[in-house]
Design an enzyme around this catalytic site. Structure first.
Site, short mmCIF file in Angstrom:
data_model
loop_
_atom_site.label_atom_id
_atom_site.label_comp_id
_atom_site.label_asym_id
_atom_site.label_seq_id
_atom_site.Cartn_x
_atom_site.Cartn_y
_atom_site.Cartn_z
N THR A 18 38.14 21.75 29.01
CA THR A 18 39.19 22.44 29.06
C THR A 18 39.30 23.62 28.06
O THR A 18 38.89 23.34 27.04
CB THR A 18 40.72 21.32 29.26
OG1 THR A 18 41.70 22.18 29.37
CG2 THR A 18 40.64 20.64 27.87
N GLU A 40 42.71 16.22 30.76
CA GLU A 40 42.74 15.04 29.82
C GLU A 40 43.12 13.70 30.65
O GLU A 40 43.14 12.75 29.93
CB GLU A 40 43.49 15.10 28.57
CG GLU A 40 42.97 16.28 27.59
CD GLU A 40 43.28 17.81 27.74
OE1 GLU A 40 43.68 18.00 29.16
OE2 GLU A 40 43.36 18.62 27.21
N LYS A 58 48.70 30.62 32.09
CA LYS A 58 47.78 29.95 33.17
C LYS A 58 48.13 30.77 34.39
O LYS A 58 49.09 31.05 34.99
CB LYS A 58 48.40 28.57 33.62
CG LYS A 58 47.53 27.47 34.48
CD LYS A 58 47.84 26.26 34.46
CE LYS A 58 46.72 25.52 34.75
NZ LYS A 58 46.86 23.91 34.79
N TRP A 103 43.34 28.57 33.07
CA TRP A 103 43.81 28.97 31.76
C TRP A 103 43.13 30.30 30.92
O TRP A 103 41.98 30.40 31.28
CB TRP A 103 43.43 27.76 30.68
CG TRP A 103 44.25 26.67 30.93
CD1 TRP A 103 43.61 25.45 31.16
CD2 TRP A 103 45.70 26.52 30.98
NE1 TRP A 103 44.79 24.54 31.36
CE2 TRP A 103 46.04 25.05 30.94
CE3 TRP A 103 46.84 27.13 30.65
CZ2 TRP A 103 46.99 24.60 30.95
CZ3 TRP A 103 48.14 26.75 30.62
CH2 TRP A 103 48.28 25.50 30.82
P1 ADP Z 1 45.49 21.10 36.28
O1 ADP Z 1 45.65 22.60 36.26
O2 ADP Z 1 44.64 20.41 37.14
O3 ADP Z 1 47.03 20.47 36.14
P2 ADP Z 1 44.96 21.35 33.34
O4 ADP Z 1 44.32 20.42 32.29
O5 ADP Z 1 43.83 22.80 33.48
O6 ADP Z 1 44.87 20.43 34.80
O7 ADP Z 1 46.39 22.00 33.00
C1 ADP Z 1 47.20 21.01 32.68
C2 ADP Z 1 48.58 21.67 32.42
O8 ADP Z 1 49.04 22.43 33.55
C3 ADP Z 1 50.00 20.99 31.98
O9 ADP Z 1 49.73 20.49 30.64
C4 ADP Z 1 50.92 21.78 32.28
O10 ADP Z 1 51.11 22.70 31.03
C5 ADP Z 1 50.38 22.82 33.37
N1 ADP Z 1 50.72 21.95 34.77
C6 ADP Z 1 50.14 21.24 35.55
N2 ADP Z 1 50.69 20.91 36.67
C7 ADP Z 1 51.94 21.49 36.59
C8 ADP Z 1 53.12 21.61 37.22
N3 ADP Z 1 53.09 20.71 38.52
N4 ADP Z 1 54.18 22.35 36.70
C9 ADP Z 1 54.07 22.84 35.80
N5 ADP Z 1 53.21 22.80 34.96
C10 ADP Z 1 52.07 22.35 35.31
#
Ligand code: ADP
Length: 537
Positions: free
Chosen positions: A181, A327, A436, A441
């Site tokens: 990540t 994570e 994002k 990211w």
């Molecule tokens: P994923 O994109 O699969 O959720 P990542 O580890 O790339 O996994 O990103 C995690 C982060 O993305 C979270 O800590 C949060 O900041 C953001 N995120 C994930 N899901 C959401 C959601 N439904 N709404 C807002 N932010 C989210």
């Protein structure tokens, strides 16, 4: 104590065996790069996954060895999801959207021994091959191009198996997969998943108020299998014996809608960016697409806009808003209607569904506010901290000290939230300095550091600005040295030498100085406020 239950390990072979024995007739459908549709059954998948496991052992795979994959979503990738861990190896899914330098770093850091790559992704491999040293590279060939020198055919690897596979002994705490990540600062960070964690996540994801999957369902995960286990959807569908459909590289809305309709999909999942054009198309031509009534759209990775949830609802579909992290294997919460919904107004219901949802069984959450633990009152904000059997307790061999865990063992998510009395989490902000874009990211800090390496740039801060399609896009705020003459295009051109194209800021603003806090840190909040009306398209 005697008379208790068996000490039975929770490992992936149990899921593969269950699926192979009980759901052999179920279908797995993949769309190939040339758009043709390939179909086979769970029986084929079971046989080939075991062949892969056997062939990898024959190739000398040792327990814990990493096998990298650079692949789209397709049946062969699903074989790798099971074949690698069932041989005692660790499946390391590589994110094909990353820059070549970052991929090289990740492959070397994880010490990947073998690689399995799609033929249409070979140009990406070319970009970093010289900087890494895979012992063997296997190519999944959908086209007829000859194999590049030194590479082998994935099919030949499978046929090398003699059919005498016996599962090696695997401890449930052993790693079965890993994923990197983005780091807010420093390099990407690796997370190693355990068999036990994945099995429990799978079980939990299947329950009615998470994905609610059964053997009568058909799932289509659009979220990539190289991103956080595709939110656990493929593995869960294998366990429940649901039909599985894969898009291959074709994720445009027409291709997606075609598959949702023709394969009678009942649950699909992806980031809001994927769903925007789908919602538009469904609204514009409601008669054209005949999707299953009550179909579930899992939306996550970024906040699902309330308007999108309402649109899907109006058309007779259900949105499951999901929050999770790499994570966390990755699902932490899902937005499903509790019985309390029955006494809410429609507006209250939608406002609640737009929150990130309630924790899955086994996921513990707490809010750490400025004054310690914050109450679940829907108002008090603080950092969301989590713990549970599928949440990482450390990063894989981190290069720099990383303080993502509290002293009492909770993982700090970097998301700022409120939790209401019903347990619905609402993300209100983020402490991590990342942007994002379309579910992936961009590290603001990396881009800032690169900018500040330009001789004509004095300082720079990169912030997120809202974007209709990509949710967020980077805006670079740049302070030039005296007498410097740089245009926004010069700045982007400079960055393009170092970063993938989608990392480049959409806009560059030249400012007099970066606002600072009393301790001299960049005060990005002030910049975010100053440019809050900024939009790019
Ligand atoms: P994923 O994109 O699969 O959720 P990542 O580890 O790339 O996994 O990103 C995690 C982060 O993305 C979270 O800590 C949060 O900041 C953001 N995120 C994930 N899901 C959401 C959601 N439904 N709404 C807002 N932010 C989210």
């Amino acid at each position: 104590m005697r008379g208790t239950i068996m000490d039975y390990p929770l490992t992936l072979p149990t899921i593969l065996e269950h699926a192979g024995r009980l759901h052999g007739d179920q279908e797995i459908v993949s769309r190939h790069p040339d758009k043709s549709i390939h179909r086979y059954t769970f029986a084929d998948f079971y046989r080939r996954s075991r062949q892969l496991a056997e062939a990898l052992l024959q190739a000398g795979l040792k327990p814990g060895d990493r096998v990298g994959t650079l692949c789209w979503n397709h049946a062969e990738h699903l074989e790798m999801y099971f074949g690698v861990p069932c041989a005692g190896g660790v499946l390391h899914t590589l994110n094909l959207r990353l820059h070549a330098d970052e991929l090289a770093y990740i492959v070397n850091h994880a010490d990947d021994r073998f690689l399995i790559v799609d033929d249409d992704l070979l140009p990406i491999l070319e970009g970093f091959k010289e900087k890494v040293s895979f012992e063997r590279i296997f190519v999944v060939r959908h086209g007829n191009d000859p194999l590049p020198e030194g590479m082998e055919d994935y099919e030949d690897l499978l046929t090398a198996a003699e059919g005498t596979f016996v599962y090696p002994e695997i401890e449930e705490t052993a790693a079965c997969g890993m994923c990197y990540t983005s780091g807010t600062t420093g390099r990407p960070k690796g997370v190693a998943y355990s068999h036990r964690g994945v099995v429990l996540h799978t079980l939990s994801a299947a329950v009615p108020d998470v994905f609610g999957l059964s053997m009568r369902d058909c799932i289509l995960p659009i979220v990539p299998m190289f991103h956080a286990n595709a939110w656990g959807m493929p593995t869960t569908a294998v366990m429940t014996g649901s039909k599985i459909v894969f898009t291959g590289p074709h994720m445009d809305h027409e291709s997606v809608l075609e598959l949702l309709e023709s394969e009678n999909v009942t649950l699909t999942g992806g980031v809001p960016t994927v769903w925007l054009p789908v919602v538009d198309a469904l609204k514009k031509e409601p008669e054209r697409w005949k999707l299953k009534k009550g179909m579930k759209f899992v939306i996550g990775g970024s906040a699902a806009p309330e308007a999108m949830i309402r649109d899907f609802d109006n058309m007779g579909y259900q949105v499951i808003h999901a929050w999770g992290m790499t994570e966390m294997t990755p699902i932490g919460t899902t937005g499903v209607p509790k019985p309390a919904f029955d006494s809410m107004s429609k507006d209250e219901q939608f406002a609640t569904l737009a929150k990130q949802g309630i924790p899955l069984p086994f996921v513990e959450i707490r809010i750490m506010g400025d004054d310690g633990l914050a109450p679940w009152d829907g108002n008090t904000m603080g950092e969301l901290q989590v713990r549970g059997p599928w949440i990482a307790d450390s990063y894989y061999n981190p290069d720099d000290p990383i303080f993502s865990w509290t002293e009492d063992g909770w993982f700090r998510t970097g998301d700022v939230v409120t939790v209401d009395k019903e347990g619905y989490v609402k993300i209100t902000d983020r402490t991590k300095d990342l942007i994002k874009s379309g579910g992936e990211w961009i590290s603001s800090v990396d881009v800032e550091n690169a900018l500040m390496g330009h001789p004509q740039i004095k300082e720079a801060a990169v912030i997120a600005m809202p974007h209709e399609k990509w949710v967020e896009r980077p805006l670079a705020c740049v302070v030039l040295e005296e007498n410097a003459a740089l245009s926004p295009d010069d700045v982007r051109e400079f960055l393009s030498q170092k970063f993938a194209k989608w990392w480049l800021p959409d806009a560059v603003e030249f400012i007099d100085e970066v606002p600072r806090t009393s301790t001299g840190k960049f005060q990005k909040l002030a910049l975010r406020e100053r440019f809050s009306a900024y939009r790019s398209n």
